[in-house]
Design an enzyme around this catalytic site. Structure first.
Site, short mmCIF file in Angstrom:
data_model
loop_
_atom_site.label_atom_id
_atom_site.label_comp_id
_atom_site.label_asym_id
_atom_site.label_seq_id
_atom_site.Cartn_x
_atom_site.Cartn_y
_atom_site.Cartn_z
CD GLU A 129 -48.01 11.85 48.38
OE1 GLU A 129 -49.12 12.16 48.84
OE2 GLU A 129 -47.18 12.69 47.98
CD GLU A 141 -47.53 2.99 28.17
OE1 GLU A 141 -47.56 2.85 26.94
OE2 GLU A 141 -47.39 4.10 28.72
#
Length: 146
Positions: free
Chosen positions: A62, A123
């Site tokens: 979000e 990542e």
């Protein structure tokens, strides 16, 4: 318990959408304008999870854009988002080609780190088996923090 989403506050919604959608490949599944609260929520999903996200809005990221300008410090204190990718070398090269800095190159053929325009560490993890370590990644130094 069910994982729903991670919320990230962004300074510039267009810049963030370019990063997350155009560069990283996420897809917008919902957008909510809250005029009374003066903010916009944009929900993004990974392509492999798009069907589920369209129905349940999970798992998503979000992006929260407050219409009144604010500065957000940190980024690293959030931790990081993680995405599995089909080919970590190809993904990192694509990101580098559009100007994204690879903070922690995928020297091991398994893991890399980049940052969003708002300093959020992301990542990237190789799906399935690690790739064989190769240049230019093998000797590429770290840049900044992640």
């Amino acid at each position: 318990m069910q994982y729903l989403h991670s919320m990230i506050r962004v300074r510039d919604l267009d810049e963030s959408l370019t990063f997350y959608c155009d560069h990283l490949g996420l897809i917008e599944v919902d957008r909510r304008e809250h005029e009374k609260g003066r903010f916009t929520l944009v929900f993004l999903a990974a392509p492999d999870q798009l069907d589920k996200a369209k129905v349940s809005k999970t798992p998503t990221i979000e992006l929260t854009y407050n219409w009144d300008k604010e500065e957000y410090a940190g980024g690293k204190n959030f931790g990081h988002l993680a995405f599995a990718v089909d080919d970590i070398y190809q993904t990192c090269q694509k990101l580098m080609d559009v100007g994204v800095v690879i903070n922690r190159p995928p020297r091991c053929g398994h893991m890399a780190f980049i940052k969003s325009p708002d300093g959020i560490s992301i990542e990237l993890l190789q799906k399935n088996e690690d790739l064989i370590p190769q240049e230019p990644w093998l000797s590429m130094p770290n840049t900044g923090t992640w």
